[in-house]
Design an enzyme around this catalytic site. Structure first.
Site, short mmCIF file in Angstrom:
data_model
loop_
_atom_site.label_atom_id
_atom_site.label_comp_id
_atom_site.label_asym_id
_atom_site.label_seq_id
_atom_site.Cartn_x
_atom_site.Cartn_y
_atom_site.Cartn_z
N CYS A 260 59.00 20.14 22.18
CA CYS A 260 59.37 18.56 22.55
C CYS A 260 60.60 18.41 23.18
CB CYS A 260 59.53 17.73 21.35
SG CYS A 260 57.73 17.64 20.52
N1 LIG Z 1 54.33 20.12 18.04
C1 LIG Z 1 55.37 18.96 17.83
O1 LIG Z 1 56.03 19.10 17.00
C2 LIG Z 1 55.15 17.59 18.32
C3 LIG Z 1 55.43 16.42 17.68
C4 LIG Z 1 55.42 15.27 18.24
C5 LIG Z 1 54.60 15.16 19.58
N2 LIG Z 1 54.13 16.25 20.02
C6 LIG Z 1 53.46 16.15 21.20
O2 LIG Z 1 51.96 15.92 20.84
C7 LIG Z 1 51.10 16.44 21.99
C8 LIG Z 1 50.09 17.57 21.58
O3 LIG Z 1 51.10 18.68 21.13
P1 LIG Z 1 50.78 19.83 20.12
O4 LIG Z 1 52.10 20.60 19.64
O5 LIG Z 1 50.01 19.49 18.82
O6 LIG Z 1 50.00 20.79 20.93
P2 LIG Z 1 49.42 22.42 20.55
O7 LIG Z 1 49.52 23.15 21.69
O8 LIG Z 1 49.78 22.78 19.38
O9 LIG Z 1 47.72 21.79 20.55
C9 LIG Z 1 46.97 21.42 21.44
C10 LIG Z 1 45.44 21.73 21.41
O10 LIG Z 1 44.69 21.35 22.34
C11 LIG Z 1 43.67 22.25 22.76
N3 LIG Z 1 43.21 21.77 24.15
C12 LIG Z 1 43.99 22.06 25.27
N4 LIG Z 1 43.35 21.51 26.32
C13 LIG Z 1 42.18 20.91 25.68
C14 LIG Z 1 40.94 20.23 26.23
N5 LIG Z 1 41.19 19.82 27.70
N6 LIG Z 1 40.12 19.71 25.66
C15 LIG Z 1 40.40 19.79 24.11
N7 LIG Z 1 41.30 20.59 23.57
C16 LIG Z 1 42.11 21.12 24.35
C17 LIG Z 1 44.28 23.48 22.64
O11 LIG Z 1 43.48 24.45 22.48
C18 LIG Z 1 45.13 23.39 21.24
O12 LIG Z 1 44.43 23.38 20.04
C19 LIG Z 1 52.15 16.87 22.94
O13 LIG Z 1 52.18 15.84 24.01
C20 LIG Z 1 53.38 16.96 22.34
O14 LIG Z 1 54.67 16.89 22.95
C21 LIG Z 1 54.14 17.48 19.59
#
Ligand SMILES: NC(=O)c1ccc[n+]([C@@H]2O[C@H](COP(=O)([O-])OP(=O)(O)OC[C@H]3O[C@@H](n4cnc5c(N)ncnc54)[C@H](O)[C@@H]3O)[C@@H](O)[C@H]2O)c1
Length: 419
Positions: A260
Site C-alpha cells: 500500500c
Molecule cells: N494488503 C493490504 O494490507 C491492503 C490493505 C488495504 C487495501 N489493499 C488493497 O486491496 C487490493 C487487494 O490487495 P491484496 O493485498 O488483498 O492482494 P493479494 O495479492 O493479497 O491478493 C490478490 C488475490 O487476487 C488473485 N487474483 C489476481 N488476479 C486475479 C483475477 N484476474 N481473478 C481472480 N483472482 C485474481 C490472486 O491470486 C490473489 O489471491 C489492492 O488494491 C490493495 O492495494 C490492500
C-alpha cells in the site's frame, strides 16, 4: 443463490469473507489461483489474520466456498472486487488485473447485481474504468445494477482494528447505489460511513496512505539530521508523543514496505498530472523514503568501520527481519530486500533470519539460524516479537538497529549503532 462473492482471495479478500460469513451471509471467494482455491476449500488458510482453525469452521459450518469459475458469479447477489492494483515499471497505475476481471464480470452481469470495487486506486477509476466496462453489457448502473467504491482499510497483523470494526466508507455512482452497498455492509461490519461519490471514497483511502507516507518521510528526514546533531531521534519522538493533542507519533525506519504505502500515493500523482497538477508532498516523501535503504547501507558500512575495523566488502552481515513489518510474513516491497541487494552489490556476504519468512526465492536465500556470533554485523531491519534484542547486544557482532529494538540497552552500548 449466494449473498456475496469476493473476487481476489488475498490479504483483503479472505478477512472480508470471514466477516460476511460470520454475519450469517453465504460467501463465495473467486480466485484465479487454483492452488489457493483448493486450500481455502480444505479450510487451510495462507493469510495469517485468518487462522486455519477459523477458516475450517467457516467452510464446515457457514458454507464458505472458493472457486476459480467466474460463471458462479451469476448466482451471487453482490460482487466485491479485492484485486491487486500495482504500479507499472514506469510507476504508473496498472489497472490491467482489475479491468480484466471487470470484463469477465460484465459477461455475467444481470439485473439486480451489486458490484463494489474495494481495490485501492485513483479517484475516477470506478466511474471511468469500471462503469463503462460493466455497461458494455447493455445494463445501466443505478437502474439495472448497482455500482459503488468502498476502500479496504485492513492493516494485516493487527488484532485491535480489523475488517469488522474499522468503519467502512462507501460511495456509489448514484444515491441508490450507495444505499445498496451500505445495506450490504451493514450488519457485517460495525460502522458504515457514506460519502456522496465513488471519487470521494477513492480519495479517502489515498489520503490515509499519503498521510502515513508523508509523516514517515518527515521522521526519516529528522533521523538523518539527528545523526549529524548527535541526538537520539527515538528519544525525541517518544518525548513528543507525550503531548496529549496535536501530535501523532510516527517512527523512522529503513524505508516503506507492503502493497500500500509505497505504491498507492503514486496513483494520485499520476491522476493529478492529467489536471496539470503536481503532488509535491507525495513526490518528496517518496524520494526521502526510497532513499532510506541507501542511507541504512551507509550506516552499516560506518558501523563496521568503526565497530569492527572492517570494510563492508567481505564482511558477514545478518539481516534480522525481512518482512515489511513485524509479526507478518509479507515481504512485498520490503525495504529489507532492497538493503540486502545493496549490501550484496557492495561485496558483503549477506544472510537473513526471519521467523515469519522461511525463504526469499527472488534473492535465493533461506532464513538462517539466529547465531549472531557467526557475523561481523547484525542489522535489525524488522523487529518481530519473540526475539531477545537486549541479549543480542551482549554478543560479539556489531549491531545496527533501525527500529530501536534494543531500547535503553542499545542507547548505552558502544557496539550498537542506531538510526
Ligand atoms: N494488503 C493490504 O494490507 C491492503 C490493505 C488495504 C487495501 N489493499 C488493497 O486491496 C487490493 C487487494 O490487495 P491484496 O493485498 O488483498 O492482494 P493479494 O495479492 O493479497 O491478493 C490478490 C488475490 O487476487 C488473485 N487474483 C489476481 N488476479 C486475479 C483475477 N484476474 N481473478 C481472480 N483472482 C485474481 C490472486 O491470486 C490473489 O489471491 C489492492 O488494491 C490493495 O492495494 C490492500
Amino acid at each position: 443463490m449466494t449473498d456475496v462473492a469476493i473476487v481476489g482471495a488475498g490479504y483483503v479478500g479472505v478477512p472480508l469473507a470471514q466477516v460476511f460469513a460470520e454475519a450469517g451471509r453465504s460467501v463465495l471467494l473467486v480466485d484465479r489461483d487454483a492452488e489457493r482455491v483448493a486450500q481455502l476449500n480444505r479450510g487451510e488458510s495462507y493469510i495469517e489474520d485468518v487462522p486455519s482453525a477459523t477458516l475450517k469452521q467457516l467452510v464446515d459450518e457457514h458454507g464458505l466456498r472458493a472457486t476459480t469459475d467466474y460463471d458462479e458469479l451469476r448466482d451471487c447477489d453482490a460482487i466485491l472486487i479485492a484485486l491487486p492494483t500495482p504500479l507499472s515499471k514506469q510507476r504508473e497505475p496498472d489497472l490491467s488485473i482489475v479491468n480484466g476481471a471487470v470484463e469477465e464480470i460484465a459477461k455475467r452481469l444481470r439485473p439486480g447485481h451489486l458490484v463494489v470495487l474495494e481495490s485501492t486506486t485513483y479517484p475516477g477509476t470506478t466511474r471511468e474504468e469500471v462503469l463503462p466496462r460493466l455497461e458494455a453489457s447493455g445494463l445501466r448502473a443505478g437502474e439495472d445494477f448497482h455500482l459503488a467504491f468502498s476502500p479496504e482499510r485492513v492493516d494485516p497483523g493487527r488484532s485491535d482494528w480489523t475488517t469488522k470494526n474499522v468503519p467502512k466508507v462507501v460511495g456509489g455512482i448514484t444515491a441508490a447505489c450507495t444505499d445498496r452497498a451500505a445495506a450490504l455492509y451493514t450488519g457485517a461490519v460495525d460502522t458504515v460511513h457514506r460519502v456522496t461519490s465513488p471519487e470521494a471514497a477513492e480519495l479517502t483511502k489515498l489520503l490515509e496512505n499519503i498521510f502515513r507516507s508523508v509523516n514517515i518521510a518527515l521522521v526519516n528526514e529528522l533521523a538523518q539530521l539527528c545523526d549529524r546533531l548527535g541526538i537520539d531521534v527515538w528519544e525525541v519522538v517518544d518525548a513528543a508523543a507525550t503531548k496529549p493533542f496535536g501530535f501523532m507519533s510516527f517512527k523512522p525506519g529503513p524505508g516503506l514496505g507492503g502493497h500500500c504505502i509505497p505504491i498507492d500515493p503514486f496513483y494520485l500523482t499520476w491522476k493529478a498530472r492529467e489536471y496539470g497538477f503536481y503532488t509535491e508532498f507525495i513526490e518528496l516523501a517518496g524520494k526521502i523514503n526510497e532513499n532510506m535503504p541507501y542511507y541504512c547501507r551507509s550506516l552499516i558500512s560506518q558501523a563496521l568501520n568503526h565497530g569492527a575495523e572492517r570494510s563492508l566488502k567481505g564482511s558477514n552481515v545478518l539481516i534480522l527481519g525481512v518482512a515489511y513489518k513485524p509479526e507478518i510474513g509479507d515481504t512485498r516491497e520490503s525495504p529489507a530486500l532492497k538493503l540486502i541487494e545493496l549490501l550484496q552489490k557492495a561485496g558483503a556476504n549477506v544472510a537473513y533470519h526471519d521467523p515469519h519468512v522461511p525463504a526469499v526465492p527472488e534473492l535465493g536465500l533461506r532464513s538462517a539460524p539466529l547465531e549472531p556470533e557467526s557475523y561481523d554485523c547484525v542489522a535489525i531491519v524488522t523487529d518481530h516479537g519473540g526475539i531477545d534484542y537486549e541479549a543480542l547486544v551482549d554478543n560479539g557482532a556489531v549491531i545496527v538497529d533501525f527500529r530501536n529494538a534494543t531500547r535503553d540497552k542499545g542507547r548505552t552500548s558502544e557496539k550498537v549503532w542506531k538510526l
